[in-house]
Scaffold this active site. Structure first.
Site, PDB file in Angstrom:
ATOM      1  CG  HIS A 112      -1.927   0.940   1.379  1.00  0.00           C
ATOM      2  ND1 HIS A 112      -1.716   2.244   1.753  1.00  0.00           N
ATOM      3  CD2 HIS A 112      -3.259   0.825   1.184  1.00  0.00           C
ATOM      4  CE1 HIS A 112      -2.864   2.890   1.780  1.00  0.00           C
ATOM      5  NE2 HIS A 112      -3.827   2.060   1.430  1.00  0.00           N
ATOM      6  CG  ASP A 188       0.739  -2.321   6.097  1.00  0.00           C
ATOM      7  OD1 ASP A 188      -0.198  -2.438   6.917  1.00  0.00           O
ATOM      8  OD2 ASP A 188       0.630  -1.689   5.031  1.00  0.00           O
ATOM      9  CD  GLN A 191      -6.776  -4.626   4.066  1.00  0.00           C
ATOM     10  OE1 GLN A 191      -7.697  -5.280   4.538  1.00  0.00           O
ATOM     11  NE2 GLN A 191      -6.947  -3.412   3.583  1.00  0.00           N
ATOM     12  CE  LYS A 214      -7.373  -0.442   6.499  1.00  0.00           C
ATOM     13  NZ  LYS A 214      -7.921   0.039   5.243  1.00  0.00           N
ATOM     14  CB  CYS A 351      -3.856   3.435  -1.572  1.00  0.00           C
ATOM     15  SG  CYS A 351      -5.107   4.664  -1.336  1.00  0.00           S
TER      16      CYS A 351
HETATM   17  N1  PMP Z   1      -1.735  -0.849   4.513  1.00  0.00           N
HETATM   18  C1  PMP Z   1      -2.643  -1.610   3.905  1.00  0.00           C
HETATM   19  C2  PMP Z   1      -2.239  -2.968   3.411  1.00  0.00           C
HETATM   20  C3  PMP Z   1      -3.954  -1.150   3.746  1.00  0.00           C
HETATM   21  O1  PMP Z   1      -4.852  -1.901   3.126  1.00  0.00           O
HETATM   22  C4  PMP Z   1      -4.296   0.126   4.247  1.00  0.00           C
HETATM   23  C5  PMP Z   1      -5.715   0.661   4.121  1.00  0.00           C
HETATM   24  N2  PMP Z   1      -6.303   0.515   2.888  1.00  0.00           N
HETATM   25  C6  PMP Z   1      -3.304   0.882   4.860  1.00  0.00           C
HETATM   26  C7  PMP Z   1      -2.041   0.364   4.991  1.00  0.00           C
HETATM   27  C8  PMP Z   1      -3.589   2.257   5.399  1.00  0.00           C
HETATM   28  O2  PMP Z   1      -4.441   2.165   6.488  1.00  0.00           O
HETATM   29  P1  PMP Z   1      -5.054   3.486   7.156  1.00  0.00           P
HETATM   30  O3  PMP Z   1      -5.986   4.053   6.150  1.00  0.00           O
HETATM   31  O4  PMP Z   1      -5.695   3.015   8.394  1.00  0.00           O
HETATM   32  O5  PMP Z   1      -3.907   4.403   7.413  1.00  0.00           O
END
Ligand code: PMP
Length: 393
Positions: A112, A188, A191, A214, A351
């Site tokens: 991401h 990270d 997910q 999430k 993203c």
């Molecule tokens: N890393 C991953 C793998 C994600 O899917 C996301 C959210 N889509 C994020 C980071 C960012 O998370 P947040 O919007 O809570 O900052």
């Protein structure tokens, strides 16, 4: 027994839509909303400040939440920092480490943007980066991580579960080989946490970042960062609530986590998050994993049978199914699904542009499930996709 009907009673919004966008943010159970309301109606005060009863009660609830979150990950609460999202958590690491010219970071093109841009920005400080590609199913080979480590490498940063492919990385092995080379590891877990069992303490990674909104079912505006050795990082923000003493010439900081949480924190959010973690624990994360994996497996295999549909990612996936319909833009597909069948999915690049570039597309339609989705909802979704494909046939 996994009582899906009981679970769904706790998410009233699901009466109106088929929500297949939990990878973006999950729906919030009534228990979490009540915990937030209780804070406002019954005891709102400021955290860590003041001797009066409301301030004390707020502080106690906030610390209980931290404890819940930390125990859930099997880590020490004093090394668990409450943040506003996974993005803030990862940026705190990027900004907080004292980088030197010639330092090197290994990451992957699966990430991401949140686990990519903070490292890219360090180029200004002379920090170099190697980006390891995944295979065609979104899997990173730990050996490729190992062979990308150089004498200057200080950090390996890898996503646990891809938000595009749902592929699950072997973070235990990645941590083991990275530590063998004397290098730190950041995972990270945005997910993965709450969707599959994750024993952060046993994995032994140096940093674990996740969202609260999430898999942990917390309110939006919550996240967390676990730091194995907090001394490695300086705070990114300075101000009230983080100091032991201040004179006109200097200050002494409190230990972790206080020194990383300056300013008034998101008390209702963190307190709600603690309740969200309890909810996940009551249902059982292994039960959630089983339920969600069976839904996405079924979704992926049935989508793959529909003419003009291309599905991406491995067979064994967590939470997410990405696909495209030949000749149609992903945003158009998402709009049609909403308008014809009240199905909410994500579309576009999620993203994660480099992850999509790795499979040669600009966007996908992404269906992602939560503990509350049913097989009947998936059936409706599959029927709706079939009908859309008749437009291109
Ligand atoms: N890393 C991953 C793998 C994600 O899917 C996301 C959210 N889509 C994020 C980071 C960012 O998370 P947040 O919007 O809570 O900052």
């Amino acid at each position: 027994m996994y009582d899906i009907l009981e679970i769904r009673k706790d998410f009233p919004v699901l009466d109106d839509v088929i929500y297949l966008d939990s990878a973006a943010t999950t729906q919030t159970p009534v228990q979490v909303v009540s915990a937030v309301n209780n804070y406002f109606y019954k005891y709102a005060g400021n955290y860590g400040r003041g001797a009066h009863r409301l301030a004390r009660e707020t502080t106690n609830h906030y610390e209980d939440s931290r404890e819940n979150v930390a125990r859930f990950m099997n880590v020490d609460p004093s090394k668990t920092i409450m943040t506003k999202n996974a993005t803030e958590s990862i940026n705190m690491v990027a900004l907080g480490i004292n980088w030197n010219l010639g330092d090197h970071i290994v990451t992957t093109s699966l990430e991401h943007h949140t686990d990519l841009l903070p490292w890219m920005r360090l180029k200004e400080k002379g920090v170099d980066m190697t980006v390891v590609p995944p295979d065609e199913n979104g899997i990173i080979n730990p050996d490729e991580i190992a062979s990308s480590i150089t004498d200057g490498t200080r950090l390996v940063a890898v996503t646990h579960v891809s938000n595009v492919f749902g592929s699950v990385q072997d973070i235990g092995e990645i941590t083991r080989i990275t530590h063998k080379a004397g290098v730190m590891v950041l995972i990270d877990g945005a997910q993965s946490l709450g969707h599959i069992p994750v024993d952060v303490g046993s994995i032994g990674c140096d940093f674990f970042a996740a969202s609260g909104h999430k898999g942990l079912l917390g309110p939006q505006g919550t996240g967390l960062l676990y730091v194995r050795e907090p001394e490695i990082m300086e705070p990114s923000y300075f101000g009230g609530g983080m100091v032991h003493s201040v004179t006109t010439t200097g200050f002494e900081l409190e230990p972790c986590p206080t020194k990383f949480e300056s300013g008034t924190p998101n008390m209702p959010g963190v307190i709600g998050l603690g309740r969200g973690v309890e909810y996940v624990q009551n249902v059982g994360v292994a039960n959630i994993e089983k339920h969600e994996k069976s839904l996405v497996k079924n979704t992926a295999s049935r989508l793959a049978e529909i003419p003009y549909v291309e599905v991406y990612g491995p067979d064994d996936r967590c939470g997410v199914v990405s696909f495209n319909i030949t000749g149609l833009n992903s945003h158009d597909v998402a709009m049609i699904l909403d308008e014809t069948s009240s199905v909410c999915v994500r579309s576009g690049y999620h993203c994660a542009m480099p992850a999509l570039q790795s499979i040669g597309v600009e966007g996908t339609v992404r269906a992602s499930v939560g503990l509350y989705n049913t097989q009947e909802e998936i059936d409706t979704f599959i029927d709706a996709v079939s009908q859309i494909t008749s437009l291109v046939g």
